[in-house]
Design an enzyme around this catalytic site. Structure first.
Site, PDB file in Angstrom:
ATOM      1  N   SER A 156       0.826  -1.200   0.000  1.00  0.00           N
ATOM      2  CA  SER A 156       0.000   0.000   0.000  1.00  0.00           C
ATOM      3  C   SER A 156       0.873   1.268   0.000  1.00  0.00           C
ATOM      4  CB  SER A 156      -0.961  -0.048   1.183  1.00  0.00           C
ATOM      5  OG  SER A 156      -1.990   0.906   1.052  1.00  0.00           O
ATOM      6  N   ASP A 249      -9.497  -3.156  -6.082  1.00  0.00           N
ATOM      7  CA  ASP A 249      -8.679  -2.191  -5.347  1.00  0.00           C
ATOM      8  C   ASP A 249      -8.728  -0.847  -6.055  1.00  0.00           C
ATOM      9  OD1 ASP A 249      -6.397  -0.744  -4.238  1.00  0.00           O
ATOM     10  OD2 ASP A 249      -5.657  -2.670  -3.519  1.00  0.00           O
ATOM     11  N   HIS A 279      -8.599  -4.130  -1.450  1.00  0.00           N
ATOM     12  CA  HIS A 279      -7.322  -3.648  -0.935  1.00  0.00           C
ATOM     13  C   HIS A 279      -6.968  -4.360   0.382  1.00  0.00           C
ATOM     14  CE1 HIS A 279      -4.012  -0.838  -0.738  1.00  0.00           C
ATOM     15  NE2 HIS A 279      -4.313  -0.544   0.514  1.00  0.00           N
TER      16      HIS A 279
END
Length: 307
Positions: A156, A249, A279
């Site tokens: 991320s 995502d 995600h």
């Protein structure tokens, strides 16, 4: 949102359908409270896992000229496959949350010693402070250890920071980086893509939350490549990369675009897209079949890069 839920892998449905209050909504109004909530969630996850039986050391490395020292946590398993290499790990958390005391960092320490960086976060510190911290660690690790290979990676925001730090390290003429492991990386401060406009439930990382995080992190005059790697115009000479993302995502399209730009710039890149995956899927539901495939792929990519 119905399209999102229709495409969602059933293994993630309970988490995505959970009732509030939602961590990422808290972030939009109270960063300190969101940090505390995330730390609590990770502590609960850690409590269900066996105690780490390797060596864990906390110390500081000098920052770049004019910068403060950088705190790191180093993990080294009892049996390390590639002890002559180093993985520099960057935690996730939208550039505003998270900790170097990271479960993934521990997990990869059986492959090589992992130096997890407690980089400066927003809103206290805007970019490029975090990338400068990472470059300081890269340079110190290379100077003090002379590892056979250095791998830079994270999930991320950690993946986005790995990409930005790789750019800064290249531009500084820094040490060779063998590989960048970019796990659903947060690369683009604009999210002006089809996936960037996806209607995503508030239990996952949404466009509104992400744009708020970027507003705290990116430079006030506009994001540089050392904040948002997607802003870079020249990707030549960067390390080979592995990029992974779920197809539900927010970052999907920007990650695919970055992979394609790397490839077009002559950088070897492996791209893995997992269907029905939101995600962070492989972290919050590691026992799901798609998560197991993703985690096995990540580990194989790391082993290949370190060999």
């Amino acid at each position: 949102m119905s399209d999102f839920l229709d495409r969602l892998d059933p293994a993630f449905r309970d988490v995505i359908a959970a009732d509030g209050p939602y961590l990422f909504d808290i972030l939009k109004s109270d960063v300190a409270a969101a940090r505390a909530a995330l730390d609590t969630m990770f502590a609960q996850m850690s409590a269900d896992l066996p105690e780490y039986d390797g060596q864990k050391d906390e110390y500081h490395m000098p920052g770049l000229d004019g910068d403060p020292d950088v705190a790191v946590i180093e993990y080294r398993a009892r049996d390390v496959l590639y002890p002559d290499c180093t993985i520099i790990w960057l935690h996730g958390g939208g550039y505003v949350m998270g900790s170097a005391d990271d479960l993934s960092a521990r997990g990869f320490s059986s492959l090589a010693p992992v130096v997890s960086v407690d980089y400066r976060m927003a809103p206290e510190h805007r970019a490029p402070a975090a990338a400068r911290d990472v470059c300081a660690v890269i340079e110190r690790v290379a100077k003090n250890r002379n590892p056979r290979k250095i791998v830079l990676g994270g999930p991320s925001a950690g993946g986005g920071l790995a990409a930005s730090a790789a750019l800064m390290n290249r531009d500084r003429g820094g040490p060779d980086i063998a590989f960048q492991l970019l796990i659903y990386p947060m690369l683009d401060d604009q999210h002006d893509t089809p996936s960037g406009h996806m209607d995503i439930p508030p239990t996952s990382w949404t466009r509104e939350t992400s744009l708020h995080a970027w507003s705290l992190y990116a430079e006030e005059g506009g994001a540089s490549p050392y904040a948002a790697a997607a802003r870079a115009t020249d990707l030549a000479g960067l390390p080979p990369a592995y990029i992974m993302c779920g197809d539900l995502d927010l970052f999907l399209d920007e990650d695919i675009a970055y992979a394609n730009r790397l490839r077009s710039s002559g950088v070897p890149v492996e791209l893995a897209i997992y269907p029905g995956a939101p995600h962070g899927f492989n972290g919050f539901a590691p026992q799901a079949a798609v998560s197991k495939r993703a985690n096995a792929s990540i580990r194989m990519a790391l082993e290949h890069a370190l060999s």
